[in-house]
Design an enzyme around this catalytic site. Structure first.
Site, short mmCIF file in Angstrom:
data_model
loop_
_atom_site.label_atom_id
_atom_site.label_comp_id
_atom_site.label_asym_id
_atom_site.label_seq_id
_atom_site.Cartn_x
_atom_site.Cartn_y
_atom_site.Cartn_z
N PHE A 121 -71.18 6.87 55.03
CA PHE A 121 -70.42 5.65 55.29
C PHE A 121 -71.31 4.68 56.04
CE2 PHE A 121 -65.65 4.71 55.51
CZ PHE A 121 -65.37 5.23 54.26
N GLN A 234 -61.63 -6.78 62.99
CA GLN A 234 -62.58 -6.39 61.94
C GLN A 234 -62.17 -6.90 60.56
OE1 GLN A 234 -63.28 -2.07 60.62
NE2 GLN A 234 -65.25 -2.72 61.45
N HIS A 236 -62.90 -6.17 56.97
CA HIS A 236 -63.52 -5.17 56.10
C HIS A 236 -64.12 -5.89 54.91
CE1 HIS A 236 -64.00 -1.79 53.39
NE2 HIS A 236 -63.64 -0.95 54.35
N LEU A 250 -57.06 -2.68 50.56
CA LEU A 250 -58.39 -2.14 50.82
C LEU A 250 -59.04 -1.46 49.61
CD1 LEU A 250 -60.26 -1.82 53.37
CD2 LEU A 250 -59.61 0.57 53.27
N GLU A 253 -64.63 2.02 51.75
CA GLU A 253 -66.09 2.04 51.88
C GLU A 253 -66.67 3.27 51.18
OE1 GLU A 253 -67.03 0.77 55.80
OE2 GLU A 253 -68.85 1.95 55.86
N ARG A 309 -70.00 -2.94 58.83
CA ARG A 309 -69.05 -3.81 58.14
C ARG A 309 -69.22 -5.29 58.46
NH1 ARG A 309 -63.71 0.10 58.65
NH2 ARG A 309 -64.42 1.49 57.01
N HIS A 374 -58.64 -5.93 58.66
CA HIS A 374 -58.50 -4.49 58.49
C HIS A 374 -58.21 -3.72 59.78
CE1 HIS A 374 -59.15 -0.63 56.70
NE2 HIS A 374 -60.17 -0.35 57.48
N ARG A 409 -66.13 -1.66 64.50
CA ARG A 409 -65.89 -0.22 64.31
C ARG A 409 -66.68 0.28 63.09
NH1 ARG A 409 -62.32 3.11 61.15
NH2 ARG A 409 -61.33 1.28 60.23
C1 LIG Z 1 -56.08 1.14 53.79
C2 LIG Z 1 -56.71 1.68 55.04
C3 LIG Z 1 -57.68 2.67 54.94
C4 LIG Z 1 -58.26 3.19 56.09
N1 LIG Z 1 -59.20 4.18 55.97
C5 LIG Z 1 -59.74 4.72 57.08
C6 LIG Z 1 -60.68 5.80 56.98
O1 LIG Z 1 -61.00 6.27 55.90
N2 LIG Z 1 -61.20 6.30 58.12
C7 LIG Z 1 -60.87 5.83 59.35
O2 LIG Z 1 -61.38 6.33 60.35
N3 LIG Z 1 -59.96 4.81 59.46
C8 LIG Z 1 -59.39 4.27 58.37
N4 LIG Z 1 -58.47 3.24 58.49
C9 LIG Z 1 -58.03 2.85 59.84
C10 LIG Z 1 -57.03 3.87 60.35
O3 LIG Z 1 -56.19 4.28 59.31
C11 LIG Z 1 -56.14 3.31 61.48
O4 LIG Z 1 -56.94 2.70 62.44
C12 LIG Z 1 -55.36 4.42 62.13
O5 LIG Z 1 -54.62 5.13 61.17
C13 LIG Z 1 -54.42 3.93 63.22
O6 LIG Z 1 -53.70 5.06 63.67
P1 LIG Z 1 -52.72 4.97 64.92
O7 LIG Z 1 -52.17 6.35 65.10
O8 LIG Z 1 -53.40 4.33 66.06
O9 LIG Z 1 -51.57 4.00 64.45
P2 LIG Z 1 -50.71 3.90 63.11
O10 LIG Z 1 -51.03 4.97 62.14
O11 LIG Z 1 -50.83 2.49 62.71
O12 LIG Z 1 -49.27 4.20 63.61
C14 LIG Z 1 -48.59 3.31 64.46
C15 LIG Z 1 -47.21 3.85 64.68
O13 LIG Z 1 -46.57 3.09 65.69
C16 LIG Z 1 -45.26 2.74 65.26
N5 LIG Z 1 -44.84 1.56 65.99
C17 LIG Z 1 -45.47 0.37 66.10
N6 LIG Z 1 -44.75 -0.46 66.88
C18 LIG Z 1 -43.66 0.23 67.28
C19 LIG Z 1 -42.53 -0.08 68.08
N7 LIG Z 1 -42.38 -1.29 68.65
N8 LIG Z 1 -41.57 0.86 68.25
C20 LIG Z 1 -41.69 2.08 67.67
N9 LIG Z 1 -42.73 2.43 66.91
C21 LIG Z 1 -43.70 1.52 66.72
C22 LIG Z 1 -45.40 2.59 63.77
O14 LIG Z 1 -44.16 2.62 63.14
C23 LIG Z 1 -46.29 3.78 63.46
O15 LIG Z 1 -45.52 4.95 63.42
C24 LIG Z 1 -57.88 2.70 57.35
C25 LIG Z 1 -56.93 1.70 57.45
C26 LIG Z 1 -56.35 1.19 56.30
C27 LIG Z 1 -55.34 0.10 56.42
#
Ligand SMILES: Cc1cc2nc3c(=O)[nH]c(=O)nc-3n(C[C@H](O)[C@H](O)[C@H](O)COP(=O)(O)OP(=O)(O)OC[C@H]3O[C@@H](n4cnc5c(N)ncnc54)[C@H](O)[C@@H]3O)c2cc1C
Length: 594
Positions: A121, A234, A236, A250, A253, A309, A374, A409
């Protein structure tokens, strides 16, 4: 006001993505009773969308890899703005968290020797991303969810938290509403873990899910916590650009990691013209070398398509500006030369995505791509060891937190971030909760917040929340996107102030049952605050670094290399200040220089 349901717990985790689920496990292992809330359903958080993989220096394919190289890549990729201690913890612990996930039951792709397979990556010197095809997030969520549910979490799905509650200085719980019927729920908790993810939805074209409105940063701000480097968003390099309804989605990558190349309208592999001096030594110099790397990663250097990126996104922007863009205003990403069987095996979701959404067969034709919003590197400031914020009892982990990624990132570093710091936040919150009594809940805080929530339903007529959202997205897309200027950012700020005034007069028809307009009325208030902090921080940082590119200050500035921008709320106003980036110890500096 006492017309609400009450739930008592030791630790409340807000957010059921990878960070929140891993925090639940950590807190329960400390003996805490844990409540988990999510705006969507369990198993459907944004993490599920993650594609390419989770970075960890397991060294399964490239045995030279180790935590020190991962540390170096992350600090350099983040343009020296990250907290060194956060990065050190991360690089050291990521491999164990991946192996632990495997023990919980995750089934990763394998090498011929039966080890977890790792893919290349951008910005990572070695093949480092543990993956499950291009559906890694799904497997991570499935595994963490099974584990957390089997340990006994109390799950509150489809519930939005609208305010954190405090007893004096410390956290005592949170209040939220059920999205289905508007019922108010008060959570009494000794500690709260914020794991609410990022905030791409204030931009028009984004890879982010509908949940990404930035609730966590506003909850934290209002509770007295500090935010850091909010200008660092970021872009992407490869989002879909066509058809228009799919714009922003998306393109992982992983496509470039598995041999995909970027071409302009003249058929040139233009990334060779954009290799920064800083990365020249480790980047292929010729087309021949880049082609050989695909089949022999040990003896040849990575192609320029796998630069970090920020570098690739800016290059695509410049190619399009120079009139060398593709038919629909992006550039071409081609992988068809790798053969259909290989592509279907390595990138099954990408094949489906383009075939079903864009009528493009990527095993035969190139994709058209352009940068998309992203990820958010800025966020809630927290202690590297425990993820504690400056508000007693409040912890932050995952994308809502900041410190690991600096100004940019590296792909794959988020999924392992969720595991490393989700665990640390959960354990620290669990320990804190077991050592402290419950605080008092303030009835006046609850009534005040619920009143604000209900206001739009009481008005006969007024502003439409969807209209305000559209105007905000257009503004952020035009003025706070990949290339920024003082003039554009000032225009954006003016518009945000106007929208904030109009948002005070939002009116929504109907009642609290199944009413998306009502959810939007609240979400737009949150997004306006987050946008204001992004734009003001972007105006403040008068240089270009990572995700923050100022056309009017097109160089990195030594002062800003050493300063983070801190935002906090004082008497309802957002105040910014500069804080020195913590000095890295000598033994770690040697790793960076080596
Ligand atoms: C298409 C895509 C592909 C990606 N691929 C990669 C990858 O291959 N490798 C990598 O390292 N990263 C990748 N990323 C980035 C990564 O997926 C995210 O940064 C990561 O999943 C964020 O995880 P999190 O647990 O912090 O939050 P999230 O998974 O975003 O979860 C947030 C949670 O908080 C809840 N929430 C928010 N506000 C409230 C509220 N007010 N009350 C109650 N609940 C709330 C939501 O409902 C959800 O359950 C990708 C992102 C995208 C969009």
């Amino acid at each position: 006001m006492n017309n609400y349901e009450v739930f008592n717990c030791d630790v409340l985790v807000i957010g059921a993505g990878g960070a929140g689920l891993r925090a639940c496990i950590g807190a329960m292992e400390k003996g805490a009773k844990v409540g988990l809330v999510t705006k969507s359903l369990l198993g459907k958080a944004h993490t599920v969308m993650a594609e390419g993989g989770a970075a960890a220096a397991l060294g399964n394919l490239d045995t030279e890899d180790n935590w020190e190289v991962h540390f170096r890549d992350t600090i350099r990729g983040g343009k020296f703005l990250a907290n060194w201690r956060t990065v050190e913890i991360f690089a050291r612990e990521a491999p164990e968290r991946i192996l632990e996930l495997e023990r919980y039951g995750a089934v990763f792709d394998r090498t011929g020797k039966g080890l977890i397979s790792q893919r290349a990556f951008g910005g990572h010197k070695y093949r480092r991303l543990a993956h499950v095809g291009d559906r890694t997030g799904l497997e991570i969520i499935r595994t963490l969810q099974d584990k957390a549910v089997s340990m006994g979490i109390f799950d509150y799905p489809e519930l939005t938290i609208i305010r954190l509650l405090k007893d004096g200085d410390r956290i005592s719980g949170a209040v939220g509403y059920r999205r289905m019927d508007g019922g108010i729920v008060v959570f009494k908790a000794k500690a709260v873990v914020l794991a609410t993810g990022g905030w791409g939805r204030m931009y028009r074209f984004t890879s982010n899910s509908w949940e990404s409105t930035g609730d966590g940063v506003v909850l934290a701000l209002r509770a007295g916590a500090e935010l850091k480097d909010m200008e660092m968003v970021q872009f992407h390099p490869t989002g879909m650009i066509w058809p228009p309804s799919m714009r922003g989605i998306l393109v992982t990558e992983g496509v470039r990691g598995d041999g995909g190349i970027l071409l302009n309208s003249k058929g040139e592999r233009f990334m060779f013209n954009y290799v920064p001096e800083f990365y020249r030594k480790e980047t292929a110099e010729t087309l021949e070398e880049a082609l050989k790397w695909v089949h022999d990663k040990k003896n040849y250097r990575r192609p320029p398509e796998l630069l970090p990126r920020d570098v690739v996104a800016r290059a695509i922007y410049k190619e399009v500006q120079a009139g060398r863009g593709s038919e629909h205003g992006g550039v071409y990403l081609q992988i068809s030369h790798m053969g259909a069987d290989y592509i279907r095996k390595r990138l099954p979701s990408m094949v489906d995505q383009f075939l079903h959404l864009g009528n493009v067969d990527i095993t035969k034709e190139p994709m058209e791509v352009y940068p998309t919003i992203h990820y958010t590197m800025g966020g809630v400031t927290s202690d590297p060891e425990t993820c504690a914020t400056n508000v007693p009892g409040l912890y932050a982990c995952g994308e809502v937190a900041t410190g690991l990624h600096g100004a940019n990132r590296l792909g794959g570093n988020s999924l392992s971030d969720l595991l490393v710091f989700g665990r640390r936040a959960g354990e620290a919150a669990g320990e804190y909760a077991m050592q402290n009594e419950s605080g008092e809940i303030s009835e006046s805080e609850i009534s005040e917040e619920v009143n604000l929530l209900m206001e739009p339903l009481r008005r006969e007529s007024g502003e439409n929340p969807y209209q305000l959202h559209t105007e905000l997205q257009d503004t952020m897309q035009e003025h706070a996107m990949i290339a920024r200027t003082e003039e554009g950012l000032k225009r954006a700020l003016e518009k945000i102030h106007e929208l904030k005034e109009r948002a005070k007069k939002i009116a929504v028809k109907g009642d609290t049952c199944f009413n998306p307009g009502w959810h939007q009325a609240r979400d737009i208030q949150v997004m306006l605050t987050v946008s204001e902090v992004i734009v003001r921080s972007a105006l403040e940082r008068k240089e270009s670094r990572g995700g923050h590119w100022r056309l009017d200050y097109d160089l990195e500035d030594p002062y800003w290399a050493q300063h983070n921008i801190i935002a906090r709320l004082e008497n309802g106003e957002i105040k910014l200040s500069h804080r020195k980036v913590p000095e890295m110890p000598e033994h770690l500096k040697k790793i960076i220089e080596g």
